[in-house]
Structure formats: structure tokens, C-alpha cells
Design a protein around this motif. Structure first.
Motif, mmCIF file in Angstrom:
data_model
loop_
_atom_site.group_PDB
_atom_site.id
_atom_site.type_symbol
_atom_site.label_atom_id
_atom_site.label_comp_id
_atom_site.label_asym_id
_atom_site.label_seq_id
_atom_site.Cartn_x
_atom_site.Cartn_y
_atom_site.Cartn_z
ATOM 1 N N LYS A 278 54.513 44.031 42.708
ATOM 2 C CA LYS A 278 54.276 43.297 41.506
ATOM 3 C C LYS A 278 53.212 43.082 40.900
ATOM 4 N N ASP B 33 51.644 43.925 37.749
ATOM 5 C CA ASP B 33 50.260 43.415 36.592
ATOM 6 C C ASP B 33 49.048 43.670 35.935
ATOM 7 N N ARG C 150 50.925 46.345 34.045
ATOM 8 C CA ARG C 150 50.695 46.298 32.822
ATOM 9 C C ARG C 150 49.683 45.731 31.562
#
Length: 131
Positions: free
Chosen positions: A30, A34, A37
Motif C-alpha cells: 500500500k 501510494d 499513484r
């Protein structure tokens, strides 16, 4: 060895990990996702190896900054702990004794006599001024 499906930058990967480590792998994925992204929102579609490299470098930069802060805080805590220990080991001070001179009774009597004379003189001056 369980395999976990993770998504990084919109791409799906299957990664093997030790049993019981799935939660940690998902957490790490994750964090990487992040960063990926952020990159894809700023740059657009980029090749997978470059996206992973840049995301990893961004995480490494954040980690290095946090490690620097952690070292500073650890040094500060150690400094304060040493100061606390030094204060705790400081012996308590005995109250300082101050000697006050004792006024002999003869001096007290002399001062009282002088005060009485001064009052008498003042009263005499007042009477003369009034007449």
C-alpha cells in the motif's frame, strides 16, 4: 508459502511471503502503491520498472528523513535522560546558616535615650514656633 495479490500503480502482482506475513506485505504494498499513484497522477503512464524504481526511491527518501528525525529525537531523549539522572544524583543542599549579630542591651538603651531626646527637642521647637 502463501501468495498475495497486490496492486501497485494500477498493476497487479502476485508475491509470495512467509505464513503470517501477509498483513505486513499488504501494508508495504500500500505504501508503494501510494507513491506509484502520485507518480502516475503527475507523469501519466510510465513503464513498470521505472514506476517501481521511482516509487521505491520516493519511499526510501521518506524513510531516510524519518530516520534522521528519529536519530535527532533519540539524541534529545538521551540528553534529557542524562540531565534527569544528573539532577536526581545531585545531593540535596543543606540550608545555609546565616548568623545575625545580636544588638547588646546597652546599645538599645542608648538608642531609646537618643530617640527620647529627639522627641523632646522636636516638641520644644513646636512650642516655640507656636508662640
Amino acid at each position: 508459502m502463501p501468495e498475495v495479490e497486490i496492486s501497485i500503480g494500477g498493476r497487479i502482482f502476485e508475491v509470495a511471503c512467509q505464513d503470517g506475513e501477509q498483513h505486513f506485505l499488504r501494508s508495504a504494498a500500500k505504501m508503494l502503491d501510494d507513491e506509484a499513484r502520485v507518480l502516475t497522477s503527475q507523469i501519466g503512464r510510465i513503464p513498470e520498472p521505472r514506476m517501481l524504481l521511482m516509487s521505491g526511491l520516493m519511499l526510501a527518501d521518506k524513510t531516510a528523513g524519518m530516520e534522521d528525525k528519529m536519530r535527532e529525537l533519540e539524541a534529545k531523549v538521551a540528553e534529557q535522560a542524562a540531565e534527569i539522572e544528573a539532577l536526581q544524583n545531585t545531593p540535596t543542599l543543606e540550608p545555609e546558616k546565616i548568623e545575625v549579630a545580636v544588638v547588646p542591651p546597652s546599645v538599645k538603651e542608648t538608642l531609646a535615650e537618643l530617640a527620647a531626646r529627639a522627641e523632646a527637642i522636636a516638641e520644644n521647637v513646636e512650642q516655640k514656633a507656636a508662640s
